[in-house]
Design an enzyme around this catalytic site. Sequence first.
Site, PDB file in Angstrom:
ATOM      1  N   HIS A   1      -3.125   3.776   1.971  1.00  0.00           N
ATOM      2  CA  HIS A   1      -1.992   4.036   2.846  1.00  0.00           C
ATOM      3  C   HIS A   1      -1.398   2.709   3.290  1.00  0.00           C
ATOM      4  O   HIS A   1      -1.954   1.636   3.019  1.00  0.00           O
ATOM      5  CB  HIS A   1      -2.405   4.883   4.049  1.00  0.00           C
ATOM      6  CG  HIS A   1      -2.381   6.359   3.774  1.00  0.00           C
ATOM      7  ND1 HIS A   1      -1.234   7.031   3.432  1.00  0.00           N
ATOM      8  CD2 HIS A   1      -3.382   7.294   3.807  1.00  0.00           C
ATOM      9  CE1 HIS A   1      -1.510   8.309   3.258  1.00  0.00           C
ATOM     10  NE2 HIS A   1      -2.808   8.497   3.468  1.00  0.00           N
TER      11      HIS A   1
ATOM     12  N   ASP B   1       5.310   1.144   3.763  1.00  0.00           N
ATOM     13  CA  ASP B   1       5.977   2.349   3.279  1.00  0.00           C
ATOM     14  C   ASP B   1       7.481   2.149   3.115  1.00  0.00           C
ATOM     15  O   ASP B   1       8.052   2.523   2.095  1.00  0.00           O
ATOM     16  CB  ASP B   1       5.745   3.510   4.247  1.00  0.00           C
ATOM     17  CG  ASP B   1       4.405   4.196   4.030  1.00  0.00           C
ATOM     18  OD1 ASP B   1       3.728   3.888   3.031  1.00  0.00           O
ATOM     19  OD2 ASP B   1       4.032   5.047   4.856  1.00  0.00           O
TER      20      ASP B   1
END
Length: 382
Positions: free
Chosen positions: A131, A161
């Site tokens: 992540h 991200d």
Amino acid sequence: MAGPLNGLRIVEFAGIGPGPFCGMMLADHGAEVIRIDRASGSRGGSQPVTSKDVLARGRRSIAIDLKSAEGVALARRLCASVDGLIEGFRPGVMERLGLGPDELLGDNPKLVYGRMTGWGQTGPYAPYAGHDINYIALAGALAHFGRAGEKPTPPINMVGDFGGGGMMLAFGMVAALLNVARGGEGQVIDAAMTDGTAVLMAMIHGMKNMGVWSEDLGANMLDTGAHFYDTYETRDGKFVSIGSIEPQFYAELRRIAGLENDAEFDAQHDRARWGALKDKLAALFKTKTRDEWDALMEHTDVCYAPVLSMSEAARHPHNLARQAFVEVGGDIQPAPAPRYSQTAPATPPPAPLPGDDSDAILQSLGLDAGEIAGLRDSGTVA
């Protein structure tokens, strides 16, 4: 006017985080983005599927069962009709589905095939889960977010991200689409969040190379080490931000804050004094409310702004004047950015639910009512 990307057609395989952000950016700026949702109605991840999903705004949706041969054939047919593709699966998943670059570029040699992963398509970490926090850690960014004496603090998931991931892929997609428009061939874009995050650290690498950046946490001008570049709590428990780096802006801070005659503030860049000067500023800012500091420091060259929550930011006069936020489906969300003088994008519509546009998209591919009914009856399309 529908944005500078008007006329481009993109397929986005539904996912979470950076892939949808890339799709949102392209859709915001005029591209027609068709999202292939799962026939089950799920998009993966823990977030519910809802029209309130800002990252999914501005799309059309077709829900296809990609576990069936008929569904894969339909997706392949759709991809043959578009300019670009966005996918964010682990390396090898699209190939196993029969939707890899070899097949789809064979069908459509001008296709720009955008691949969004954390670790990239190659390398020792490539097959494994991760992540944002992991990607920015490996890229050498997370180690530099935080205060002296404390552990590194992830900046939500903005850096990996979205900055190093979705935004980098959107840039790569537009660059490759421009190349096609100039006569080039389609190609694959391998956008890794680790690579993109490393690029975002370019200035900091430069400062380190020049000997003006320490790898110690919270010891530098831009990482809360300096007293003139930090946030401070106010009397009412709110916060303000100060960024008075240049000498003229630092002088303005001292003048408005009543520090002109305090000789301790003369040596702005003496790092040995930063801690003590920060303590003095912290005490000073607690003597007034945030609104009182606004009245003194807004619209000056202090390099000042109140620290606003999302709700507060949408109501601030500057953001209202810029129309930086829009109402979509009854909810406030960021407006498309940046701005264009000739090709202004429209206000984006809310996110569709999976399959909302299945029939219309199938009709655009030349399928008749009977064929569409057959696909629905078989469960290939939902």
